[in-house]
Write an enzyme that holds these catalytic residues in place. Structure first.
Site, PDB file in Angstrom:
ATOM      1  N   LEU A 513       0.819  -1.216   0.000  1.00 16.52           N
ATOM      2  CA  LEU A 513       0.000   0.000   0.000  1.00 16.52           C
ATOM      3  C   LEU A 513       0.848   1.260   0.000  1.00 16.52           C
ATOM      4  O   LEU A 513       0.418   2.310  -0.480  1.00 16.52           O
ATOM      5  CB  LEU A 513      -0.919   0.011   1.236  1.00 16.52           C
ATOM      6  N   GLY A 516       7.382   4.064   3.898  1.00 13.89           N
ATOM      7  CA  GLY A 516       7.860   5.233   4.603  1.00 13.89           C
ATOM      8  C   GLY A 516       9.163   4.954   5.294  1.00 13.89           C
ATOM      9  O   GLY A 516       9.819   3.922   5.050  1.00 13.89           O
ATOM     10  N   ASP A 632       4.001  13.739  15.064  1.00 10.88           N
ATOM     11  CA  ASP A 632       4.270  13.513  13.641  1.00 10.88           C
ATOM     12  C   ASP A 632       2.968  13.578  12.838  1.00 10.88           C
ATOM     13  O   ASP A 632       2.730  12.760  11.949  1.00 10.88           O
ATOM     14  CB  ASP A 632       4.955  12.169  13.439  1.00 10.88           C
TER      15      ASP A 632
END
Length: 819
Positions: A513, A516, A632
């Site tokens: 998907l 990161g 974050d």
């Protein structure tokens, strides 16, 4: 002594011949020259010469003493002077403006004369010519209130004198630099029942409605404004609106600006500036006849336009392509006859009354008489009460198509009755009965469904707990995993590696998907058919066991509709994985920053996402068992479910605060540049206000469709925050809006930009907390003025970005709905 006497007499004569700032009146032997002013008795208004904006032309105008840049009336708006030699005087009851050649550049059109005429500036801003010995408005020879410009002041009249033909209406300036008559106006339309309209040339642009006994029926509030007292006067000689301020110390004004927007401003002494409290049109539904005939417009609905019952779209294909201008037509033609097969009426409430330009009214008839009269006339399409007070009185009939209907308030007193064929009325009644039965069935079905889900959930919980205990006994879980579960006392299912590998087709690239800094995320399907998202920590990831454990421990204790749900985890054979619920619409950044996909995010979706993220952050900061700072927050960490509802994810960097701890410091600054607050990026200081800063960046990205990091503009080197601030202080925030956003509410959009700028202010103490942010986004509360943001400036000489303070003057561009 004699010299002193001469000097004293000269001073008196000079003050008489040359008015100072203390005079509010001049006589025929006095004049106002460029540089002189008249000041009203209580020093509320001034009259003098001025040049607007960048114009070099000189005009005679009236402005507020405490706000000299706010001009409310201009004498020679279409004939400016070219120099500073102008002279204003009154002679024979006529006000004249002379230019450098002593020619008349402008004059009043007084038809009466007076024996002792004087020109006086009143405390309400009205400039009047009157006989010095005869007072009272009825004896004014001329007054500026009869010839308004772009500003509607208290005690002015909007309407027409039916005897003299004098029509008082307001016209916009051509531009902020040119007070000449523009193309927009606010008028009282006297066709049918008089109504207030905003015109562009000869075309109606927006409609504020007609008087219903309490207020204009287009007003969405349920109670009259406590500050303003509006009155409607209608007799044989005049028809007009005026208004008064209940508190004489308050300054308020209505204007029609050069863009055709009608606005109401109120002066706030506390902050020493004008605040915008209402605007028309405020949203797309306020645009005249936006949905066409026989259709109503409701902001928040999808689509916003809907045919009235008994009607269907005239052009279905155009309707499907979001073009509603053709409106709707009857499903069944009217019978227009007496008897059981004759026509009837469907009652509507909570809607603004249709355009009354093709209406007829009578003050004395009852509502029953009104209905009978409408049935007798085949051209009558609807009827209603003329006055809503005391249960309603009078009769209002509509002829022809019903247009410009919109939702205002569900419990508003205004109501009207739309004519339908008898067969359509039967259909409506059957549909209503069917809806009641369907609702009962849904309630019973829902109850059974909830009971079934409780039973299933209980069985699943027992099974998963048993499975976890069996896995623990077999020793298939490493010591690190054991520590996560036991030390923190969390009840979270443990998945074995084989099950996850099978679910993801052995971590196939077809199932990936995204990727990161932590590693990759895969879509998987368990044997039971449940879809999952597997976050697989890469061996090379900067995030290690600490972040992994941190995410497991924190998110396992959090339950909120706007936080992603952690289903379990796996630590086996050097693998570290988190198993989440699957989000079919992926992350926000995959849509908002894609020129094609961003068109799927209309404004309704975007404001829903903004509000959802705000509620999720509020839960983390205040309402959860732990006090958590995410650290974050960014578009890629906002996931979207099947209904495009947002869910905050990735808690690897999150920190839990205890007690009254407000902030903390760290030497390990990790996160995402572009979303980091200045105090965290530079000094390692973080608090809940760090998350607020990130949320502000996210809002501005949602509005603009642009990334903060890497943003570029041909006119400057600012990033998105700097660009937004620059547009704000220049009064051009609307230029920030993404072109692909589609239809939107201007008030909502500007409020979001305002809140976004409040969140990204340089100083953390200036930023609001999330409880205030949620309130700001969901109400019409007064917003504070934002200060300079802590923004990054992209340097053309380097690839890196640095935090750069910027000094600039700020102005407010706040938009509120009417109160």
């Amino acid at each position: 002594m004699k010299a002193f006497t001469y000097l004293f007499v000269f001073a008196i004569v000079w003050s008489f011949l040359n008015p100072s700032n203390t005079l509010d009146t001049i006589t025929p032997i006095q004049s106002i020259r460029d540089g002189d002013t008249l000041v009203s008795a209580s020093r509320r208004f001034q009259l003098g010469f001025f040049s607007p904006g960048n114009s070099k032309g000189r005009y005679v105008g009236i402005w507020y003493t405490k706000s000299s840049g706010t001009v409310v009336w201009v004498a020679n708006r279409d004939t400016p002077l070219n120099d500073h030699s102008g002279v204003l005087k009154v002679t024979n009851g006529v006000v004249i403006l002379l230019n450098s050649t002593n020619s008349v550049a402008w004059s009043s059109n007084t038809s009466r004369t007076a024996e002792n005429p004087v020109l006086e500036l009143l405390d309400n801003g009205n400039l009047v010519v009157k006989d010095e010995k005869v007072d009272g408005p009825a004896n004014y020879l001329w007054q500026s209130f009869d010839y308004p410009c772009d500003t509607f002041l208290p005690e002015m009249k909007l309407g027409k004198n039916l005897v003299t033909g004098l029509d008082r209406f307001f016209t916009s300036w051509k531009s902020t630099d040119d007070p000449a008559q523009g193309e927009f106006s606010i008028r009282l339309d006297l066709r049918g029942l008089p109504q207030v309209v905003v015109m562009q040339g000869d075309t109606v642009k927006a409609r504020q409605g007609s008087w219903n006994g309490l207020r204009l029926n287009g007003y969405s509030g349920l109670t009259p404004n406590p500050l303003v007292e509006v009155e409607f006067h209608f007799n044989e000689s005049e028809v007009f609106y005026d208004y008064k301020i209940r508190n004489s110390s308050v300054f308020t004004r209505y204007i029609i600006n050069p863009s055709g927007i009608a606005q109401r401003f109120t002066w706030l002494d506390r902050i020493n500036r004008w605040e915008l409290f209402s605007t028309t049109p405020a949203d797309q539904c306020a645009n005249y006849a936006f949905c066409g005939a026989y259709a109503s417009c409701t902001i928040g609905n999808t689509p916003v336009c809907a045919c009235l019952e008994g009607f269907l779209p005239k052009s279905p294909k155009a309707w499907d392509s979001v073009d509603w201008s053709d409106g709707c037509v009857r499903k069944t033609p009217l019978n227009c006859s007496d008897g059981p097969d004759g026509d009837g009426f469907r009652k509507y409430t909570g809607l603004r009354l249709p355009d009354t330009s093709s209406s007829w009214f009578d003050k004395t008839m009852s509502l029953k008489e009104c209905e009978e009269l409408c049935l007798k006339n085949c051209s009558c399409t609807a009827y209603g009460s003329l006055d809503i007070r005391m249960g309603g009185s009078g009769c209002l009939l509509w002829f022809g198509k019903l247009v410009d209907i919109r939702d205002i308030a569900k419990n508003a007193e205004d109501q009207f009755y739309v004519r339908l064929a008898a067969s359509e009325l039967d259909h409506v009644e059957k549909k209503r009965r069917s809806s009641k039965k369907k609702l009962a069935g849904i309630v019973i079905g829902s109850a059974l469904y909830v009971l079934g889900m409780i039973i299933i959930g209980l069985v699943t919980y027992i099974w998963k707990k048993k499975r976890r205990n069996q896995a623990m006994k077999k020793g298939n879980i490493g010591k690190e995993c054991d520590n996560v579960g036991r030390k923190e006392d969390i009840e979270l299912p443990i998945f074995d590696l084989t099950a996850i590998a099978n679910a993801t087709d052995n971590f196939s690239n077809n199932n990936k998907l995204g990727e990161g800094g932590f590693g990759s995320v895969y879509k998987g399907t368990l044997l039971e058919g449940e879809e999952i998202a597997v976050k697989r920590l890469s061996k090379n990831s900067g995030q290690g066991m600490f972040e992994f454990k941190n995410e497991v421990i924190l998110i396992a204790k959090l339950q909120h509709r706007n936080l992603v749900r952690l289903l379990g985890y796996c630590i086996e054979e050097n693998e570290k994985m988190l198993i989440y619920e699957y989000m079919p619409n992926k992350s926000l950044d995959s849509l908002i920053f894609d020129q094609t996909k961003s068109k799927l995010l209309d404004w309704h979706m975007r404001i829903n996402i903004i509000a959802g993220v705000a509620r999720g952050l509020l839960y983390l900061h205040q309402d959860s068992r732990l006090r958590i700072i995410h650290r974050d927050l960014k578009a890629s960490n906002i996931l979207l479910d099947n209904d495009m509802n947002p869910k905050i994810s990735d808690f690897g960097l999150a920190k839990s605060f205890g007690g009254d701890q407000g902030d903390a410091e760290t030497n390990r600054i990790i996160g995402t540049y572009g979303y980091m607050s200045p105090e965290y990026a530079v000094h390692g200081q973080y608090s809940i206000k760090s998350d607020v800063f990130s949320f502000g960046v996210l809002i501005l990205e949602m509005v603009s469709g642009k990334k903060n990091r890497g943003f570029s503009h041909p006119e400057h080197h600012h990033n998105l925050l700097g660009h937004a601030w620059r547009l704000w202080i220049e009064g051009r925030p609307i230029e920030l809006i993404d072109n692909s956003v589609g239809d939107f509410s201007l008030s909502e959009m500007l409020r979001c930009i305002h809140v976004g700028l409040l969140c990204v202010q340089q100083r953390s103490e200036d930023r609001p907390n999330m409880s205030s942010v949620v309130l700001m986004l969901s109400s019409e509360s007064l917003l504070p003025k934002p200060r300079q943001p802590g923004f990054y400036i992209d340097s053309p000489e380097a690839n890196s970005s640095c935090i750069t303070p910027c000094s600039t003057n700020g102005i407010t561009f706040t938009l509120f709905e009417g109160r």
